[in-house]
Design an enzyme around this catalytic site. Structure first.
Site, PDB file in Angstrom:
ATOM      1  N   HIS A 118      -3.324  -4.937   1.786  1.00  0.00           N
ATOM      2  CA  HIS A 118      -2.674  -5.181   3.082  1.00  0.00           C
ATOM      3  C   HIS A 118      -2.695  -6.666   3.444  1.00  0.00           C
ATOM      4  O   HIS A 118      -3.574  -7.094   4.194  1.00  0.00           O
ATOM      5  CB  HIS A 118      -3.419  -4.417   4.186  1.00  0.00           C
ATOM      6  CG  HIS A 118      -3.196  -2.942   4.184  1.00  0.00           C
ATOM      7  ND1 HIS A 118      -2.252  -2.326   4.963  1.00  0.00           N
ATOM      8  CD2 HIS A 118      -3.799  -1.957   3.486  1.00  0.00           C
ATOM      9  CE1 HIS A 118      -2.280  -1.020   4.762  1.00  0.00           C
ATOM     10  NE2 HIS A 118      -3.223  -0.770   3.867  1.00  0.00           N
ATOM     11  N   CYS A 168       0.832  -1.206   0.000  1.00  0.00           N
ATOM     12  CA  CYS A 168       0.000   0.000   0.000  1.00  0.00           C
ATOM     13  C   CYS A 168       0.872   1.265   0.000  1.00  0.00           C
ATOM     14  O   CYS A 168       1.526   1.520  -0.998  1.00  0.00           O
ATOM     15  CB  CYS A 168      -0.992  -0.063   1.150  1.00  0.00           C
ATOM     16  SG  CYS A 168      -2.444   0.947   0.830  1.00  0.00           S
ATOM     17  N   GLU A 205      -0.915  -8.122   5.503  1.00  0.00           N
ATOM     18  CA  GLU A 205      -0.634  -8.268   6.939  1.00  0.00           C
ATOM     19  C   GLU A 205      -1.888  -8.107   7.789  1.00  0.00           C
ATOM     20  O   GLU A 205      -1.863  -8.373   8.982  1.00  0.00           O
ATOM     21  CB  GLU A 205       0.463  -7.265   7.367  1.00  0.00           C
ATOM     22  CG  GLU A 205       0.028  -5.813   7.560  1.00  0.00           C
ATOM     23  CD  GLU A 205      -0.268  -5.053   6.256  1.00  0.00           C
ATOM     24  OE1 GLU A 205      -0.212  -5.644   5.171  1.00  0.00           O
ATOM     25  OE2 GLU A 205      -0.595  -3.850   6.370  1.00  0.00           O
TER      26      GLU A 205
HETATM   27  N1  GLN Z   1      -3.698   6.501   0.996  1.00  0.00           N
HETATM   28  C1  GLN Z   1      -2.407   6.212   1.546  1.00  0.00           C
HETATM   29  C2  GLN Z   1      -1.324   7.052   0.885  1.00  0.00           C
HETATM   30  O1  GLN Z   1      -1.583   7.708  -0.053  1.00  0.00           O
HETATM   31  C3  GLN Z   1      -2.094   4.740   1.428  1.00  0.00           C
HETATM   32  C4  GLN Z   1      -3.108   3.956   2.206  1.00  0.00           C
HETATM   33  C5  GLN Z   1      -2.569   2.748   2.885  1.00  0.00           C
HETATM   34  O2  GLN Z   1      -1.367   2.521   3.002  1.00  0.00           O
HETATM   35  N2  GLN Z   1      -3.485   1.975   3.407  1.00  0.00           N
HETATM   36  O3  GLN Z   1      -0.211   7.044   1.331  1.00  0.00           O
END
Ligand code: GLN
Length: 184
Positions: free
Chosen positions: A162, A79, A164
């Site tokens: 995610h 992410c 995890e």
């Molecule tokens: N929206 C977050 C970002 O732009 C990422 C979201 C996440 O890691 N769950 O950094």
């Protein structure tokens, strides 16, 4: 074998728990001093990429992390961690990532989808990004609704979701086997 987990912000504890379940030792990287320890691989967790970039710069961690990844340190970015790897941030992976790509309505959702080399996995998306441009050396591992949500390039594995936050340890196992242990 020890895995360093960037622990500036976000969902780093969950990655540590997952690796501990797999019998792998972890340590947290918060300051430059933590970075001096030997590590077999690095996890860049989810969270807020802007906050992580800022703290990384403040702590003097940005250049050493960038250099180590470019020199081949195995890395898993999930992410926000995937955002950090792209050409607009650390510039390690030849991809461009679109942040908050699913808009507000679809901010968070869970689905089950296939990842090449792993199989069907449960994917938790939280204000997730996706990869909107892949360079030549990038192998796409999963595409959801036409958007790349998992990919690899050399020593780097990145995903929009995610792993995890689920009970499914296969993505971590895959990374350890295909990226970390291959280097040993
Ligand atoms: N929206 C977050 C970002 O732009 C990422 C979201 C996440 O890691 N769950 O950094």
């Amino acid at each position: 074998m020890r895995i360093g987990v960037l622990a500036l912000q976000g969902a780093f504890v969950e990655h540590e728990r997952m690796l501990q379940r797999l019998g792998v030792e972890t340590f947290e990287i918060r300051h430059l001093a933590d970075w001096q320890q030997p590590m077999a691989g690095l996890i860049l967790p989810g969270g807020e990429s802007t906050a992580m970039m800022r703290v990384m710069k403040d702590e003097g961690l940005m250049e050493p992390i960038q250099k180590a990844i470019k020199e081949g340190l195995p890395v898993l970015g999930t992410c926000a961690g995937m955002i950090l790897l792209d050409d607009q941030h650390l510039g390690c992976m030849d991809v461009t990532v679109k942040r908050n790509a699913y808009g507000r309505q679809l901010g968070s959702f869970q689905t089950t989808y296939n990842i090449k080399g792993i199989g069907d996995v449960s994917m938790v998306f939280i204000r997730a990004p996706y990869i909107e441009r892949c360079g030549e050396g990038v192998e796409v591992l999963s595409t959801l609704d036409g958007h790349v949500v998992a990919a690899k390039e050399k020593n780097m594995l990145a995903c929009s979701f995610h792993p995890e936050l689920t009970e499914d340890t296969r993505l971590h196992e895959y990374w350890l086997k295909e990226f970390v242990q291959q280097k040993d």
